[in-house]
Design a protein around this motif. Structure first.
Motif, PDB file in Angstrom:
ATOM      1  N   THR A   1       3.944  41.619  34.756  1.00 12.21           N
ATOM      2  CA  THR A   1       2.981  40.562  34.471  1.00 12.21           C
ATOM      3  C   THR A   1       3.718  39.421  33.793  1.00 12.21           C
ATOM      4  O   THR A   1       4.284  39.607  32.712  1.00 12.21           O
ATOM      5  CB  THR A   1       1.853  41.067  33.546  1.00 12.21           C
ATOM      6  N   ALA A   2       3.718  38.266  34.437  1.00  7.84           N
ATOM      7  CA  ALA A   2       4.399  37.098  33.880  1.00  7.84           C
ATOM      8  C   ALA A   2       3.356  36.105  33.377  1.00  7.84           C
ATOM      9  O   ALA A   2       2.585  35.553  34.154  1.00  7.84           O
ATOM     10  CB  ALA A   2       5.280  36.454  34.929  1.00  7.84           C
ATOM     11  N   ALA A   3       3.326  35.922  32.069  1.00  8.58           N
ATOM     12  CA  ALA A   3       2.440  34.954  31.428  1.00  8.58           C
ATOM     13  C   ALA A   3       3.327  33.824  30.892  1.00  8.58           C
ATOM     14  O   ALA A   3       4.546  33.948  30.857  1.00  8.58           O
ATOM     15  CB  ALA A   3       1.663  35.633  30.298  1.00  8.58           C
ATOM     16  N   PRO A   4       2.730  32.717  30.448  1.00  9.89           N
ATOM     17  CA  PRO A   4       3.565  31.606  29.967  1.00  9.89           C
ATOM     18  C   PRO A   4       4.532  31.983  28.841  1.00  9.89           C
ATOM     19  O   PRO A   4       5.664  31.517  28.813  1.00  9.89           O
ATOM     20  CB  PRO A   4       2.540  30.573  29.488  1.00  9.89           C
ATOM     21  N   GLY A   5       4.149  32.868  27.946  1.00 13.93           N
ATOM     22  CA  GLY A   5       5.005  33.190  26.813  1.00 13.93           C
ATOM     23  C   GLY A   5       5.788  34.480  26.935  1.00 13.93           C
ATOM     24  O   GLY A   5       6.734  34.697  26.171  1.00 13.93           O
ATOM     25  N   ALA A   6       5.407  35.342  27.859  1.00 10.69           N
ATOM     26  CA  ALA A   6       6.057  36.652  27.933  1.00 10.69           C
ATOM     27  C   ALA A   6       5.993  37.225  29.341  1.00 10.69           C
ATOM     28  O   ALA A   6       5.106  36.880  30.130  1.00 10.69           O
ATOM     29  CB  ALA A   6       5.390  37.631  26.967  1.00 10.69           C
ATOM     30  N   VAL A   7       6.936  38.117  29.628  1.00  7.93           N
ATOM     31  CA  VAL A   7       6.928  38.912  30.851  1.00  7.93           C
ATOM     32  C   VAL A   7       6.840  40.361  30.394  1.00  7.93           C
ATOM     33  O   VAL A   7       7.612  40.792  29.530  1.00  7.93           O
ATOM     34  CB  VAL A   7       8.187  38.677  31.708  1.00  7.93           C
ATOM     35  N   VAL A   8       5.890  41.105  30.951  1.00  7.60           N
ATOM     36  CA  VAL A   8       5.654  42.489  30.525  1.00  7.60           C
ATOM     37  C   VAL A   8       5.876  43.429  31.692  1.00  7.60           C
ATOM     38  O   VAL A   8       5.370  43.191  32.796  1.00  7.60           O
ATOM     39  CB  VAL A   8       4.223  42.656  29.962  1.00  7.60           C
ATOM     40  N   TRP A   9       6.615  44.497  31.434  1.00  8.38           N
ATOM     41  CA  TRP A   9       6.769  45.602  32.377  1.00  8.38           C
ATOM     42  C   TRP A   9       5.977  46.769  31.803  1.00  8.38           C
ATOM     43  O   TRP A   9       6.252  47.226  30.692  1.00  8.38           O
ATOM     44  CB  TRP A   9       8.224  46.020  32.517  1.00  8.38           C
TER      45      TRP A   9
ATOM     46  N   HIS B   1      11.059  38.230  42.739  1.00 11.28           N
ATOM     47  CA  HIS B   1      10.827  39.682  42.692  1.00 11.28           C
ATOM     48  C   HIS B   1      10.618  40.146  41.256  1.00 11.28           C
ATOM     49  O   HIS B   1       9.632  40.826  40.950  1.00 11.28           O
ATOM     50  CB  HIS B   1      12.003  40.430  43.330  1.00 11.28           C
ATOM     51  N   PHE B   2      11.554  39.799  40.365  1.00  8.16           N
ATOM     52  CA  PHE B   2      11.487  40.291  38.994  1.00  8.16           C
ATOM     53  C   PHE B   2      10.500  39.526  38.118  1.00  8.16           C
ATOM     54  O   PHE B   2      10.311  39.865  36.954  1.00  8.16           O
ATOM     55  CB  PHE B   2      12.882  40.348  38.365  1.00  8.16           C
ATOM     56  N   LEU B   3       9.842  38.530  38.698  1.00 10.36           N
ATOM     57  CA  LEU B   3       8.694  37.914  38.026  1.00 10.36           C
ATOM     58  C   LEU B   3       7.389  38.480  38.593  1.00 10.36           C
ATOM     59  O   LEU B   3       6.307  38.050  38.232  1.00 10.36           O
ATOM     60  CB  LEU B   3       8.725  36.389  38.155  1.00 10.36           C
ATOM     61  N   GLY B   4       7.507  39.455  39.502  1.00 10.38           N
ATOM     62  CA  GLY B   4       6.330  40.095  40.069  1.00 10.38           C
ATOM     63  C   GLY B   4       5.618  39.254  41.100  1.00 10.38           C
ATOM     64  O   GLY B   4       4.467  39.511  41.433  1.00 10.38           O
TER      65      GLY B   4
END
Length: 158
Positions: free
Chosen positions: A105-113, A70-73
């Motif tokens: 948005t979960a990318a390899p280096g960061a998670v963005v809200w 859920h929290f990784l989208g």
């Protein structure tokens, strides 16, 4: 980059978050205050402040399914199915009543809200909240080991 801490509380394990040490509910109150005051024209500012800090609550784990997904989208947990994810719900216990939504948005280096909004107030548009970028390794560590409290740890600035 921002720092996130996940926590759960009460027997139904409601999920909440702190961003840079402040409860997400404080960030949300600050973001909606100007919109709410324009809309309501309050006579009792103290009552508005109490509402602003108590309008949201954590999401019950039973509603989330898999909290990590859920929290990784990634999951089809609470949310309107439009690519946004509920990160807080109404304090009445029904997240749909008054959710705080964001795009995760979960990318390899960061998670963005980013793109926070209140779906029951479309005229408010995107709230002045975030975006928050978290280093993905730290985000996943925080998500994998939330602190649990017997009661809601939020006391608000009241």
């Amino acid at each position: 980059m921002a720092r996130i801490e996940f926590f759960t509380y009460t027997s139904d394990r409601r999920w909440g978050a702190r961003i840079d040490g402040a409860d997400l509910r404080v960030h949300a109150a600050d973001a909606v205050r100007p919109r709410w005051e324009e809309e309501q024209r309050p006579e009792e500012p103290a009552e508005v402040e109490e509402f602003l800090f108590r309008q949201y609550a954590g999401l019950a784990e039973a509603d989330l399914g898999d909290p990590v997904a859920h929290f990784l989208g990634e999951a089809a947990g609470p949310g309107p199915g439009d690519g946004s994810t509920a990160v807080l719900g109404c304090d009445c216990g029904l997240w749909q009543c008054w959710p705080l939504l964001t795009r995760i948005t979960a990318a390899p280096g960061a998670v963005v809200w980013a793109g926070f909004r209140q779906p029951h107030r479309p005229a408010w548009g995107e709230l002045a909240l975030g975006p928050f970028a978290f280093p993905r390794p730290a985000y996943e560590r925080a998500l994998g080991s939330p602190v649990h409290f017997a009661e809601d740890p939020f006391t608000g600035p009241m």
